[in-house]
Enzyme design. Structure first.
Site, PDB file in Angstrom:
ATOM      1  CD  GLU A  38      18.058  42.702  62.697  1.00  0.00           C
ATOM      2  OE1 GLU A  38      17.883  41.512  63.006  1.00  0.00           O
ATOM      3  OE2 GLU A  38      17.204  43.602  62.828  1.00  0.00           O
ATOM      4  NE  ARG A 264      22.664  29.985  67.244  1.00  0.00           N
ATOM      5  CZ  ARG A 264      22.321  31.072  66.547  1.00  0.00           C
ATOM      6  NH1 ARG A 264      21.686  30.967  65.407  1.00  0.00           N
ATOM      7  NH2 ARG A 264      22.610  32.265  66.986  1.00  0.00           N
ATOM      8  CE  LYS A 274      22.650  39.867  66.215  1.00  0.00           C
ATOM      9  NZ  LYS A 274      22.579  40.485  64.888  1.00  0.00           N
TER      10      LYS A 274
HETATM   11  P1  ATP Z   1      21.775  36.117  67.422  1.00  0.00           P
HETATM   12  O1  ATP Z   1      21.063  34.831  67.607  1.00  0.00           O
HETATM   13  O2  ATP Z   1      23.032  36.232  68.210  1.00  0.00           O
HETATM   14  O3  ATP Z   1      20.894  37.326  67.563  1.00  0.00           O
HETATM   15  P2  ATP Z   1      21.482  36.279  64.598  1.00  0.00           P
HETATM   16  O4  ATP Z   1      21.496  35.037  63.829  1.00  0.00           O
HETATM   17  O5  ATP Z   1      20.170  36.929  64.795  1.00  0.00           O
HETATM   18  O6  ATP Z   1      22.283  36.067  65.936  1.00  0.00           O
HETATM   19  P3  ATP Z   1      22.567  37.877  62.523  1.00  0.00           P
HETATM   20  O7  ATP Z   1      23.094  39.250  62.616  1.00  0.00           O
HETATM   21  O8  ATP Z   1      21.313  37.657  61.783  1.00  0.00           O
HETATM   22  O9  ATP Z   1      22.437  37.365  64.010  1.00  0.00           O
HETATM   23  O10 ATP Z   1      23.692  36.895  62.001  1.00  0.00           O
HETATM   24  C1  ATP Z   1      24.466  37.119  60.865  1.00  0.00           C
HETATM   25  C2  ATP Z   1      24.999  35.811  60.365  1.00  0.00           C
HETATM   26  O11 ATP Z   1      25.757  35.169  61.367  1.00  0.00           O
HETATM   27  C3  ATP Z   1      23.867  34.887  59.977  1.00  0.00           C
HETATM   28  O12 ATP Z   1      24.162  34.300  58.738  1.00  0.00           O
HETATM   29  C4  ATP Z   1      23.845  33.881  61.088  1.00  0.00           C
HETATM   30  O13 ATP Z   1      23.428  32.649  60.607  1.00  0.00           O
HETATM   31  C5  ATP Z   1      25.292  33.853  61.556  1.00  0.00           C
HETATM   32  N1  ATP Z   1      25.376  33.496  62.971  1.00  0.00           N
HETATM   33  C6  ATP Z   1      24.784  34.118  64.009  1.00  0.00           C
HETATM   34  N2  ATP Z   1      25.029  33.464  65.159  1.00  0.00           N
HETATM   35  C7  ATP Z   1      25.802  32.404  64.849  1.00  0.00           C
HETATM   36  C8  ATP Z   1      26.393  31.338  65.596  1.00  0.00           C
HETATM   37  N3  ATP Z   1      26.242  31.234  66.912  1.00  0.00           N
HETATM   38  N4  ATP Z   1      27.131  30.419  64.925  1.00  0.00           N
HETATM   39  C9  ATP Z   1      27.299  30.524  63.601  1.00  0.00           C
HETATM   40  N5  ATP Z   1      26.776  31.489  62.839  1.00  0.00           N
HETATM   41  C10 ATP Z   1      26.033  32.428  63.442  1.00  0.00           C
HETATM   42 MG    MG Z   2      19.184  37.114  62.476  1.00  0.00          MG
END
Ligand code: ATP
Ligand code: MG
Length: 557
Positions: A38, A264, A274
């Site tokens: 995102e 994760r 984020k």
């Molecule tokens: P955050 O929790 O940092 O806001 P998010 O999951 O909301 O992260 P996205 O932009 O939706 O952020 O993530 C894009 C992809 O990266 C998704 O498929 C998510 O599962 C993966 N991702 C995000 N954070 C991690 C992490 N710490 N380890 C592994 N994969 C991750």
């Molecule tokens: Mg997300």
């Protein structure tokens, strides 16, 4: 990603699932993945794990991996973030060819899917408030209660939904919900909201839409539309998988993607969220998203980490089904391992101490051919000037040395790296008694090797010529947080490490670094690995310490 890297990747439960699908030809032998960030922040090392996994699997199986901006929630999304994501994934070494997609491009399509659900009696417009919806949802131990609007007619639902889109209602007045099961033990399945009214400008569609689809609805249908075979996401979506499947089954899509969850990445001494990283940026705890202390790809890149090191780290940690905390020293180890091979050697003095070689003629300069890498002659050599006045590291001289101190002290000999053995004769002190100048003599017979008389000289120290070296600023970074799990409590900012940045402005580096450009990386002998920061300007070099030569934290602990 090289063929070597691909073949060195160990197998894991996700690859086993894919192998099984290939055997049963569930997707006709296709493998198509996607990385769906995102654009509401910069990518961090956790995202890198997902990038390496998705693009790595595609490369390994001869499939494809799409880059998709998952931009269905206008708040907080921006073009700046889109651009940073594109740069970062490319810098990490991956290529999506012409497959860059935006979920916001599917808004019309998603709307039509919603209409289809209404028409088949599987979705309804609910006019309860957000609080009421929460109340009606029930708990883990109690079933939910049906909304009084659950049995609206298809006609009424279609009419209301059309008018929701047309902007006839206030934000929050109605939502569209899937009609599933308010008594399901899985709360996600209790008539989840799939559309809400939200008047917010979207960075791509502007004010065209005032209703936006929810993640669970948009994601599975985006996957299916792109004919993704394996939709890999993090564990917190495990309970959403039945819903993911429900939408695809109810809408009878052609490609029913398989969602697979993995743990994760969490890394010690930092945070990977984020929301929290944004807080550090907006509160000024760091100097922007690409501050070299940040766990973002942009920060690590500026610090001097290499894409190879990050990919190697991701391969080493592997993928698993349970959450764990990875020690940040593993990441640093991977950086060191890569730079040890690739970074040319050079000399720099961080805290200079003036040394005069009394028996070396004034005005004389000798140039020494020094190898850029002791184990790799292919990296060539450079000419390093030696003259009467030099700088050494302050900590390489002690007036009253402890036992086993093999560096310089009065009456003792030490080798200056690549050149001569020198002996300390006396010192000059300032009024406070601090040594400000060290006088030495050099032994001309030690130019190309050990003293011919057989006497032992144990220490080797680095140095630069006072006349030829260049001034530089060096930024020494330490961990951003002082505790291993800063994210565990409420206020993570109270764990910020106050000593995470030390700026040294009076450093001296070898003449050969004159043309060094941002992101060039070097080993400063005995000190660590350093990269040229983009704050450098002609005549003023700025270096970031990427990582020390050894893990200094292992000792502290
Ligand atoms: P955050 O929790 O940092 O806001 P998010 O999951 O909301 O992260 P996205 O932009 O939706 O952020 O993530 C894009 C992809 O990266 C998704 O498929 C998510 O599962 C993966 N991702 C995000 N954070 C991690 C992490 N710490 N380890 C592994 N994969 C991750
Ligand atoms: Mg997300």
């Amino acid at each position: 990603m090289s063929a070597e890297e691909i073949s060195a990747t160990p197998t894991d439960f996700i690859r086993e699932i894919i192998d099984e699908h290939l055997k049963t030809t569930r997707f006709g032998g296709r493998v198509a993945t996607r990385f769906p960030p995102e654009p509401n922040g910069y990518l961090h090392i956790g995202h890198a794990k997902s990038v390496c996994l998705n693009f790595g699997i595609a490369a390994q199986y001869g499939g494809t991996c799409n880059l998709r901006m998952d931009d269905t929630d206008p708040s907080g999304e921006s073009l700046e973030y889109v651009e940073s994501i594109i740069n970062d994934v490319r810098w990490l070494g991956f290529d999506w060819e012409d497959r860059l997609f935006y979920a916001s491009d599917y808004f019309e399509l998603l709307y039509q899917f919603a209409v289809q659900l209404i028409k088949s009696g599987k979705a309804y417009v609910c006019s309860l408030s957000a609080d009421e919806i929460r109340e009606y949802r029930g708990t883990l131990t109690e079933p939910g209660k049906e909304s009084p609007h659950r049995n609206r007619s298809i006609e009424e639902n279609l009419d209301l939904f059309t008018r929701m889109r047309a902007g006839e209602f206030e934000d929050g007045a109605h939502v569209l919900r899937a009609k599933i099961d308010m008594t399901s033990p899985n709360i996600t399945m209790r008539d989840p909201v799939i559309y809400r009214i939200k008047r917010a400008p979207h960075y791509r569609t502007g004010m065209k839409w005032c209703i936006y689809p929810m993640y669970d609805f948009a994601h599975c249908l985006s996957d299916s539309t792109e004919r993704i075979t394996h939709s890999i996401c993090t564990l917190e979506f495990e309970n959403n998988r039945p819903l993911y499947d429900w939408f695809l089954d109810e809408l009878k899509v052609e490609c029913h993607s398989q969602q697979i969850e993995f743990a994760r990445l969490n890394v010690s001494f930092t945070i990977l969220s984020k929301r929290r990283l944004i807080e550090l940026v907006t509160k000024g705890s760091v100097k922007g998203w690409n501050d070299p202390r940040m766990p973002t790809i942009a920060g690590m890149r500026r610090r001097g980490y290499t894409p190879e090191a990050i990919r190697n780290f991701c391969a080493k940690i592997g993928v698993a089904k349970n959450d764990s905390l990875v020690d940040i020293s593993l990441l640093e180890h991977c950086v060191r391992e890569d730079l040890n091979e690739t970074a040319p050697r050079t000399m720099g003095v961080l805290r200079p101490l003036r040394v005069i070689i009394d028996n070396y003629p004034e005005g004389r300069v000798e140039e020494f051919e020094c190898p850029n890498h002791p184990q790799n002659p292919a990296m060539g050599s450079r000419r390093v000037p030696f003259c009467r006045v030099l700088y050494i590291e302050q900590e390489d001289f002690i007036e009253n040395p402890p036992k086993k101190y093999f560096r310089l002290s009065p009456g003792r000999e030490v080798r200056l790296r690549n050149v001569y053995v020198v002996k300390c004769i006396n010192t000059v002190k300032d009024k406070a008694g601090k040594v400000v100048e060290v006088h030495c003599t050099y032994d001309p017979a030690t130019r190309s090797g050990p003293p011919p008389d057989g006497r032992k000289v144990e220490g080797v120290i680095h140095w630069v010529s006072a006349d030829h070296s260049l001034p530089a600023e060096v930024r020494l970074y330490d961990r951003l947080f002082a505790v291993a799990e800063p994210g565990a409590g409420d206020d993570f900012t109270k764990h910020l490490n106050p000593a995470s940045l030390e700026t040294l402005t009076a450093c001296r580096v070898e003449r050969s670094l004159a043309g060094a450009a941002p992101e060039n990386r070097y080993q400063f002998e005995r000190l660590g690995y350093f990269s040229v920061d983009k704050d450098s300007s002609p005549g003023k070099l700025v270096f970031n310490r990427i990582v020390t030569l050894r893990d200094s934290w292992a000792k502290v602990k």
